[in-house]
Design a protein around this motif. Structure first.
Motif, mmCIF file in Angstrom:
data_model
loop_
_atom_site.group_PDB
_atom_site.id
_atom_site.type_symbol
_atom_site.label_atom_id
_atom_site.label_comp_id
_atom_site.label_asym_id
_atom_site.label_seq_id
_atom_site.Cartn_x
_atom_site.Cartn_y
_atom_site.Cartn_z
ATOM 1 N N CYS A 11 55.515 -14.888 -30.252
ATOM 2 C CA CYS A 11 55.139 -13.769 -29.065
ATOM 3 C C CYS A 11 55.809 -14.094 -27.937
ATOM 4 N N ASP A 12 56.373 -12.899 -27.410
ATOM 5 C CA ASP A 12 56.844 -13.064 -25.861
ATOM 6 C C ASP A 12 56.426 -12.384 -24.854
ATOM 7 N N GLY A 13 55.040 -12.087 -25.027
ATOM 8 C CA GLY A 13 54.389 -11.053 -24.289
ATOM 9 C C GLY A 13 53.791 -11.811 -22.908
ATOM 10 N N SER A 14 53.176 -12.947 -23.371
ATOM 11 C CA SER A 14 52.493 -13.660 -22.306
ATOM 12 C C SER A 14 53.123 -15.106 -22.165
ATOM 13 N N VAL A 15 53.150 -15.757 -20.885
ATOM 14 C CA VAL A 15 53.682 -17.023 -21.206
ATOM 15 C C VAL A 15 52.773 -18.133 -21.604
ATOM 16 N N HIS A 16 51.629 -17.670 -21.773
ATOM 17 C CA HIS A 16 50.524 -18.592 -22.389
ATOM 18 C C HIS A 16 50.208 -18.368 -23.888
ATOM 19 N N ARG A 34 59.207 -8.988 -39.380
ATOM 20 C CA ARG A 34 58.981 -7.678 -38.637
ATOM 21 C C ARG A 34 58.351 -6.730 -39.496
ATOM 22 N N ARG A 35 59.032 -6.608 -40.571
ATOM 23 C CA ARG A 35 58.648 -5.367 -41.695
ATOM 24 C C ARG A 35 57.368 -5.745 -42.314
ATOM 25 N N HIS A 36 57.061 -7.037 -42.537
ATOM 26 C CA HIS A 36 55.652 -7.271 -43.031
ATOM 27 C C HIS A 36 54.566 -7.203 -42.003
ATOM 28 N N ASN A 37 54.992 -7.452 -40.818
ATOM 29 C CA ASN A 37 53.862 -7.525 -39.856
ATOM 30 C C ASN A 37 53.973 -6.073 -38.644
ATOM 31 N N ALA A 38 54.815 -5.228 -39.408
ATOM 32 C CA ALA A 38 54.818 -4.265 -38.579
ATOM 33 C C ALA A 38 53.714 -3.344 -38.069
ATOM 34 N N GLY A 39 52.422 -3.236 -38.899
ATOM 35 C CA GLY A 39 51.417 -2.815 -38.274
ATOM 36 C C GLY A 39 50.512 -3.418 -37.091
ATOM 37 N N ASP A 40 50.976 -4.579 -37.012
ATOM 38 C CA ASP A 40 50.343 -5.481 -36.100
ATOM 39 C C ASP A 40 51.155 -5.825 -34.740
ATOM 40 N N TRP A 41 52.479 -6.357 -35.242
ATOM 41 C CA TRP A 41 53.405 -6.908 -33.989
ATOM 42 C C TRP A 41 54.123 -5.833 -33.647
ATOM 43 N N HIS A 42 54.361 -5.721 -32.424
ATOM 44 C CA HIS A 42 55.375 -4.794 -31.708
ATOM 45 C C HIS A 42 56.564 -5.268 -31.046
ATOM 46 N N ALA A 43 57.594 -4.658 -31.263
ATOM 47 C CA ALA A 43 58.850 -5.003 -30.938
ATOM 48 C C ALA A 43 59.302 -4.226 -29.472
ATOM 49 N N ARG A 44 59.692 -4.864 -28.562
ATOM 50 C CA ARG A 44 60.053 -4.350 -27.144
ATOM 51 C C ARG A 44 61.698 -4.166 -26.894
ATOM 52 N N PRO A 45 62.182 -3.253 -26.065
ATOM 53 C CA PRO A 45 63.392 -3.444 -25.789
ATOM 54 C C PRO A 45 63.841 -4.678 -25.502
ATOM 55 N N GLY A 46 65.337 -4.959 -25.849
ATOM 56 C CA GLY A 46 65.833 -6.247 -25.881
ATOM 57 C C GLY A 46 65.345 -7.405 -26.848
ATOM 58 N N GLY A 47 64.558 -7.131 -27.728
ATOM 59 C CA GLY A 47 64.174 -8.018 -28.769
ATOM 60 C C GLY A 47 62.589 -8.723 -28.797
#
Length: 60
Positions: A11-16, A34-47
């Motif tokens: 996860c790159d969302g929060s530093v913690h 990513r494909r396996h976890n597509a329903g849960d995880w989200h990809a943002r621009p820039g990877g």
């Protein structure tokens, strides 16, 4: 004894946040994870990958 390597996304969302996700058995690429976890995880621009908790917590 051999060392096995496997792809994960972190996860790159929060530093913690230390969340990570693994793909299905036999996954060899981050794309497969990513494909396996597509329903849960989200990809943002820039990877950037965002775990479900950070996504809901507005760390987008």
């Amino acid at each position: 004894m051999t060392a096995a390597s496997y792809p994960v996304i972190r996860c790159d969302g929060s530093v913690h946040c230390v969340a990570e996700a693994q793909g299905p058995p036999g996954a060899r690429t981050v794309t497969e994870v990513r494909r396996h976890n597509a329903g849960d995880w989200h990809a943002r621009p820039g990877g950037r990958d965002i775990c479900p908790d950070c996504w809901k917590g507005d760390y987008r």
